[in-house]
Design a protein around this motif. Structure first.
Motif, mmCIF file in Angstrom:
data_model
loop_
_atom_site.group_PDB
_atom_site.id
_atom_site.type_symbol
_atom_site.label_atom_id
_atom_site.label_comp_id
_atom_site.label_asym_id
_atom_site.label_seq_id
_atom_site.Cartn_x
_atom_site.Cartn_y
_atom_site.Cartn_z
ATOM 1 N N THR A 527 0.588 -1.208 0.001
ATOM 2 C CA THR A 527 0.027 -0.126 0.106
ATOM 3 C C THR A 527 0.972 1.269 0.076
ATOM 4 N N HIS A 528 1.922 1.215 0.749
ATOM 5 C CA HIS A 528 2.998 2.429 0.699
ATOM 6 C C HIS A 528 3.283 2.589 -0.532
ATOM 7 N N VAL A 529 4.013 1.629 -1.131
ATOM 8 C CA VAL A 529 4.478 1.862 -2.517
ATOM 9 C C VAL A 529 3.473 2.351 -3.590
ATOM 10 N N ILE A 530 2.312 1.693 -3.658
ATOM 11 C CA ILE A 530 1.071 2.330 -4.388
ATOM 12 C C ILE A 530 0.925 3.811 -4.006
ATOM 13 N N LYS A 531 0.716 4.050 -2.942
ATOM 14 C CA LYS A 531 0.559 5.472 -2.242
ATOM 15 C C LYS A 531 1.540 6.509 -2.813
ATOM 16 N N ARG A 532 2.711 6.003 -2.469
ATOM 17 C CA ARG A 532 4.002 7.134 -2.722
ATOM 18 C C ARG A 532 4.176 7.430 -4.152
ATOM 19 N N GLU A 533 3.711 6.369 -5.273
ATOM 20 C CA GLU A 533 3.726 6.637 -6.611
ATOM 21 C C GLU A 533 2.730 7.660 -6.871
ATOM 22 N N ILE A 534 1.405 7.807 -6.260
ATOM 23 C CA ILE A 534 0.521 8.724 -6.495
ATOM 24 C C ILE A 534 1.082 10.150 -5.935
ATOM 25 N N GLU A 535 1.440 9.994 -4.500
ATOM 26 C CA GLU A 535 1.842 11.256 -4.121
ATOM 27 C C GLU A 535 3.096 12.104 -4.658
ATOM 28 N N PHE A 536 3.908 11.306 -4.846
ATOM 29 C CA PHE A 536 5.273 11.863 -5.502
ATOM 30 C C PHE A 536 4.855 12.276 -7.004
ATOM 31 N N GLY A 537 4.151 11.540 -7.499
ATOM 32 C CA GLY A 537 3.662 12.097 -9.057
ATOM 33 C C GLY A 537 3.010 13.239 -8.844
ATOM 34 N N LYS A 538 2.102 13.585 -7.859
ATOM 35 C CA LYS A 538 1.333 14.939 -7.737
ATOM 36 C C LYS A 538 2.318 15.977 -7.304
ATOM 37 N N TYR A 539 3.094 15.814 -6.211
ATOM 38 C CA TYR A 539 3.896 16.669 -5.510
ATOM 39 C C TYR A 539 4.789 17.338 -6.728
ATOM 40 N N ALA A 540 5.490 16.239 -7.319
ATOM 41 C CA ALA A 540 6.764 16.779 -8.266
ATOM 42 C C ALA A 540 5.952 17.565 -9.434
ATOM 43 N N ASN A 541 4.733 17.069 -9.931
ATOM 44 C CA ASN A 541 4.164 17.612 -11.095
ATOM 45 C C ASN A 541 3.811 19.268 -10.868
ATOM 46 N N VAL A 542 3.280 19.545 -9.592
ATOM 47 C CA VAL A 542 3.148 20.827 -9.117
ATOM 48 C C VAL A 542 4.379 21.774 -9.145
ATOM 49 N N GLU A 543 5.313 21.043 -8.316
ATOM 50 C CA GLU A 543 6.603 21.765 -8.221
ATOM 51 C C GLU A 543 7.450 22.146 -9.632
ATOM 52 N N ILE A 544 7.178 21.010 -10.342
ATOM 53 C CA ILE A 544 8.019 21.204 -11.923
ATOM 54 C C ILE A 544 7.297 22.275 -12.489
ATOM 55 N N GLU A 545 6.013 22.184 -12.395
ATOM 56 C CA GLU A 545 5.195 23.427 -13.163
ATOM 57 C C GLU A 545 5.602 24.727 -12.622
ATOM 58 N N GLU A 546 5.697 24.952 -11.544
ATOM 59 C CA GLU A 546 6.070 26.118 -10.801
ATOM 60 C C GLU A 546 7.216 26.623 -11.071
ATOM 61 N N ALA A 547 8.383 25.678 -11.065
ATOM 62 C CA ALA A 547 9.672 26.039 -11.318
ATOM 63 C C ALA A 547 9.740 26.307 -12.713
ATOM 64 N N VAL A 548 9.340 25.765 -13.758
ATOM 65 C CA VAL A 548 9.334 26.068 -14.955
ATOM 66 C C VAL A 548 8.558 27.513 -15.303
ATOM 67 N N LYS A 549 7.544 27.798 -14.637
ATOM 68 C CA LYS A 549 6.713 28.919 -14.804
ATOM 69 C C LYS A 549 7.749 30.317 -14.277
ATOM 70 N N LEU A 550 8.459 29.987 -12.937
ATOM 71 C CA LEU A 550 9.337 30.921 -12.384
ATOM 72 C C LEU A 550 10.680 30.840 -12.929
ATOM 73 N N LYS A 551 10.964 29.725 -13.560
ATOM 74 C CA LYS A 551 12.499 29.634 -14.112
ATOM 75 C C LYS A 551 13.339 29.604 -13.113
ATOM 76 N N ARG A 552 13.079 28.763 -11.953
ATOM 77 C CA ARG A 552 13.980 28.593 -10.763
ATOM 78 C C ARG A 552 14.539 27.166 -10.708
ATOM 79 N N PRO A 553 15.103 26.743 -9.895
ATOM 80 C CA PRO A 553 15.725 25.551 -9.544
ATOM 81 C C PRO A 553 14.427 24.773 -8.849
ATOM 82 N N LEU A 554 14.459 23.348 -8.942
ATOM 83 C CA LEU A 554 13.514 22.518 -8.117
ATOM 84 C C LEU A 554 13.816 22.590 -6.538
ATOM 85 N N ASN A 555 12.813 22.647 -5.878
ATOM 86 C CA ASN A 555 12.949 22.429 -4.429
ATOM 87 C C ASN A 555 13.162 21.080 -4.271
#
Length: 636
Positions: A527-555
């Protein structure tokens, strides 16, 4: 085809004349009747007449001419003599005298024999007007008493063929087949009828029957070499290929049906809890059967490629041949077809010969970076009674898998290098007990030797992928490309077989994990493996979109939070309760949990400490993995 028929026409002319010369066998009763008639005219000439006939049959034409001439002086109106002497004169070049004698024999007695002799004299003139006269005489002859003699019928068939009068030729040959079914001339002429009707195989059979009855080998060879053998070869090739194609298609169907059967039997064995999980023979005969089926399916792919190659060539040539029959060849379309076939064949060969270099995922995790993690993997191996992994490779995503490196012999002897792939994402907040259960599942693949086999399946999948890419790059992944459709079909069949086998392997490994560390720990770990795949996908997408928009490095992507927990829980629930399909490499989580329900284990200690605490510097690792993803982000 017209050229072939013309060639046969010439052959029938040449051979028939030769046959008449070769096949003269006198009917003694008829000869006695002729000699009796001569005896009534002049008995002293009977022996001379007989000697002349013998000389004629032995093709001593000049001697026969001299002897018959002696008889002619005593019996100038004896019609059998006139027709024989007339025929000899024509053969010896005295055409005018010969024709006159043959015509006189017809005037005296319009018998079938006399008409036939005159017709033969006309035949030797070798011009169309005389051919027509000869046919008319012979047609009259065959309707008279004794006109159904095989030589007369054969001459009529020959003349009709030379005049391209197929109907009359067939009429004469039909009488021959009715009255003289086993004669050499009958088989010979009927073979020509069959050839004119393009019944090439039957024509060859008939000419070989004629050979058995005495037709000379050189005449048989001339007939067959006129185009019959090549046509028979084409037909046989098409028949054999058709049979091979039919058997091949049945083989594909058989593979598919056997795969379906194995899938049902496996599911039944799982549901009834009849799968043996011991390392000696995990999965029993089902697992062994799956291995054999996958190997057979892999070999069948490579057997199929020559068939597809021939099909591509045959279809291309067939379409161009249709253009020829229609009478017009679209040059541009023909060139496109040839180029497409060439690209398809080239892609096939290249997919087999070009070797793809595969790199290991991520990077090696040094022992000094996470000594506690290496120690934990060793402890799990000891509990399971197997040797530990040799290397851990860390990746930035949610990976968790094992594989072996080494030669085929090393793997089969359990001496390959054991490698564990760990994603940084999946390790975040992973509890040790739950991780041990999931790690035990991966060790189950080692102990069951799942990682030792599979080379055939992997190679076939890789070669199919390379072939598909080649077709795609050549823009040949089209609806009319038979190779493209074969790849789609075979990928479907092979995927069903291989995925059925991997589902069985996963269930066996699940049971080993539950037996070793308990049902609860394994369920929590998966369950942890499946949940982390969902979480990381969502977290990473939000962060990458914001970093691309602001042209800054990823947190740091592994410290992200803030996504609605209800949204994640809802998506997790959907994944956990999804149904297993035949295209899944793993059973659905719901089924996996159901299959291990009730399994007892002695190792059920509760340890809520985290796996990331086993690293010397978790923060540095996550920063490194974040940077590796950051380098791949295109901010433009």
């Amino acid at each position: 085809m017209k050229t072939s028929k013309l060639s046969l026409m010439i052959i029938v002319m040449i051979i028939s004349i030769q046959l008449q010369a070769q096949s003269t066998v006198r009917d003694r009763q008829k000869e006695d009747k002729i000699e009796t008639q001569l005896r009534a005219i002049d008995s002293t000439m009977v022996q001379t007449f007989k000697n002349a006939t013998i000389a004629m049959d032995e093709q001593k034409n000049e001697l026969a001419d001299s002897l018959y001439t002696i008889v002619y002086e005593k019996a100038p109106n004896f019609d059998p003599l006139l027709r024989r002497l007339g025929a000899l004169k024509v053969m010896l070049g005295e055409t005018t005298k010969g024709l006159a004698m043959c015509e006189k024999s017809v005037e005296i007695n319009r018998s079938a024999y006399n008409l036939s002799a005159l017709a033969n004299a006309y035949l030797m003139q070798n011009d169309s007007a005389n051919l027509i006269k000869a046919q008319q005489l012979l047609k009259e002859a065959i309707n008279l008493p004794e006109g159904d003699e095989i030589d007369i019928l054969a001459n009529f068939a020959q003349v009709s063929f030379q005049l391209n009068d197929i109907a009359n030729a067939h009429q004469g040959i039909a009488i021959m087949r009715s009255k003289y079914p086993d004669e050499m001339l009958t088989h010979y002429f009927y073979s020509f009828v069959l050839a004119s009707e393009e019944k090439w195989i039957d024509a060859k059979k008939e000419i070989l029957k004629a050979q058995e009855k005495g037709l000379p080998q050189e005449d048989v060879d001339r007939f067959l070499d006129s185009g019959i053998n090549s046509e028979v070869l084409k037909i046989n090739a098409m028949i054999y290929f058709g049979v091979i194609l039919g058997v091949w298609m049945l083989g594909l169907l058989f593979l598919f049906l056997i795969g379906k059967l194995f899938s049902k039997l496996t599911l039944k064995a799982i549901e009834n809890n009849r799968l043996e999980t011991s390392s000696a023979k995990p999965g029993g005969w089902l697992r062994t059967g799956y291995k054999s089926l996958i190997n057979a399916g892999g070999v069948y792919y490579y057997i199929s490629l020559p068939i597809i190659l021939v099909l591509v060539i045959a279809l291309t040539l067939g379409i161009i041949y249709l253009f020829l029959i229609v009478g017009t060849i679209p040059i541009k379309l023909s060139i496109i077809l040839i180029i497409a076939a060439g690209a398809t064949i080239y892609g096939m060969i290249r997919s087999l010969l070009v070797k793809v270099d595969y790199t290991d995922p991520g990077r090696e995790l040094k022992t000094e970076e996470a000594p506690g993690l290496y120690q934990l993997t060793t402890e799990v191996a000891q509990i399971m009674g197997t040797r530990p992994i040799d290397e851990i490779r860390i990746t930035p995503l949610n990976d968790l898998a094992v594989y072996e490196k080494g030669t085929w012999r090393e793997k089969m002897n359990d001496k390959g290098k054991r490698i564990l792939i760990l994603g940084t994402s999946v390790l975040t907040d992973f509890k040790k007990d739950d991780f041990k259960a999931v790690l035990a599942h991966e060790y189950g693949h080692f102990t069951h030797r799942d990682t030792a086999g599979g080379e055939v399946a992997l190679r076939v999948q890789n070669d199919m992928a390379k072939y598909f890419v080649a077709l795609y790059n050549a823009e040949q992944n089209t609806i009319w490309n038979v190779a493209f459709h074969f790849l789609r079909l075979y990928n479907f069949i092979f995927r069903r077989i291989s995925h059925g086998a991997t589902r069985l392997q996963e269930v066996l490994a699940d049971k080993v994990a539950a037996e070793t560390f308990g049902e609860r720990a394994f369920k929590n770990g998966l369950t942890h493996v499946i949940k982390r795949e969902i979480e990381f996908g969502k977290y990473a997408n939000v962060e990458i979109e914001e970093a691309v928009k602001l042209k800054r490095p990823l947190n740091n992507l592994y410290e992200m939070s803030g996504i609605d927990d209800l949204e994640i829980e809802d998506e997790l629930k959907k994944l956990l309760t999804s149904k297993t399909t035949e295209d899944d490499t793993h059973p659905s989580p719901e089924d996996r949990f159901r299959y291990i329900a009730g399994i007892k284990s002695a190792n059920t200690r509760k340890d809520d400490s985290l796996v990331k605490d086993l690293f010397q510097d978790w923060k540095s690792l996550t920063d490194e993995m974040t940077n590796s993803i950051d380098e791949k982000v295109d901010r433009h």
